[in-house]
Design a protein around this motif. Structure first.
Motif, short mmCIF file in Angstrom:
data_model
loop_
_atom_site.label_atom_id
_atom_site.label_comp_id
_atom_site.label_asym_id
_atom_site.label_seq_id
_atom_site.Cartn_x
_atom_site.Cartn_y
_atom_site.Cartn_z
N PHE A 19 43.03 -44.20 -31.72
CA PHE A 19 43.64 -43.93 -33.02
C PHE A 19 44.93 -43.14 -32.84
O PHE A 19 45.14 -42.50 -31.82
CB PHE A 19 42.69 -43.14 -33.93
N ARG A 20 45.78 -43.19 -33.87
CA ARG A 20 47.04 -42.44 -33.89
C ARG A 20 47.06 -41.58 -35.15
O ARG A 20 46.45 -41.94 -36.16
CB ARG A 20 48.24 -43.39 -33.91
N PRO A 21 47.84 -40.50 -35.14
CA PRO A 21 47.99 -39.70 -36.37
C PRO A 21 48.59 -40.54 -37.49
O PRO A 21 49.43 -41.39 -37.21
CB PRO A 21 48.93 -38.57 -35.96
N PRO A 22 48.19 -40.33 -38.71
CA PRO A 22 47.13 -39.43 -39.11
C PRO A 22 45.77 -40.04 -38.76
O PRO A 22 45.50 -41.20 -39.06
CB PRO A 22 47.29 -39.32 -40.63
N TYR A 23 44.96 -39.27 -38.07
CA TYR A 23 43.65 -39.74 -37.64
C TYR A 23 42.77 -40.00 -38.85
O TYR A 23 42.88 -39.32 -39.87
CB TYR A 23 42.99 -38.72 -36.71
N PRO A 24 41.88 -41.02 -38.75
CA PRO A 24 41.02 -41.31 -39.89
C PRO A 24 40.01 -40.19 -40.15
O PRO A 24 39.68 -39.41 -39.25
CB PRO A 24 40.29 -42.59 -39.47
N ALA A 25 39.56 -40.12 -41.40
CA ALA A 25 38.44 -39.24 -41.71
C ALA A 25 37.27 -39.69 -40.85
O ALA A 25 37.14 -40.87 -40.53
CB ALA A 25 38.10 -39.34 -43.19
N ASP A 26 36.42 -38.76 -40.47
CA ASP A 26 35.39 -39.08 -39.49
C ASP A 26 34.13 -38.27 -39.75
O ASP A 26 34.20 -37.10 -40.13
CB ASP A 26 35.92 -38.75 -38.09
N THR A 27 33.01 -38.90 -39.55
CA THR A 27 31.72 -38.22 -39.55
C THR A 27 31.04 -38.62 -38.25
O THR A 27 30.99 -39.81 -37.91
CB THR A 27 30.85 -38.66 -40.75
#
Length: 134
Positions: A97-105
């Motif tokens: 991934f690249r910024p902006p990184y995805p929301a993550d759980t």
């Protein structure tokens, strides 16, 4: 708005009566992608790095099939059979991934769909406006 099934080739999930992904408008909902190879078998039995790398590559394939990409992922949920692998996930997020990184759980689970699986990744992504052909 009509939901459209996304199919990959190969599609080792077909026997389980689930879709690799579902496209609804410009949103793509990708089913959990584990570290399985083209034959449907988990790669690298006991090797978290091999499984995690393959799971991200499978995610990428499902995203492309649905008219999206890793760059357009807005949310991921990563299921691990051990939080001991958390530091590797941070490194893999930087790789894929690249910024902006995805929301993550990130969630530790006791088991996944097969005892060999150590990781599974599901995602929501933005998809191209052009509809997929059925």
């Amino acid at each position: 708005m009509q939901a459209q099934q996304v199919i990959t080739d190969p599609d080792p999930y077909a026997p389980f009566l689930l879709s690799q992904a579902i496209r609804a408008g410009n949103l793509l909902f990708v089913s959990g992608q584990a570290g399985y190879g083209d034959d449907g078998a988990i790669v690298g039995d006991g090797d978290f790095d091999a499984q995690a790398d393959q799971a991200f590559r499978n995610l990428e394939r499902a995203l492309r099939a649905g008219g999206s990409s890793l760059e357009r992922v807005v949310k991921v949920t990563i299921f691990l059979t051990s939080m001991a692998h958390f530091p590797r996930i941070v490194a893999l997020r930087r790789k894929f991934f690249r910024p902006p990184y995805p929301a993550d759980t990130i969630v530790e689970v006791r088991a996944l769909y097969t005892p060999e699986a150590m990781i599974e990744i599901e995602a929501i992504a933005l998809a191209d406006v052009v509809a997929l052909s059925a």
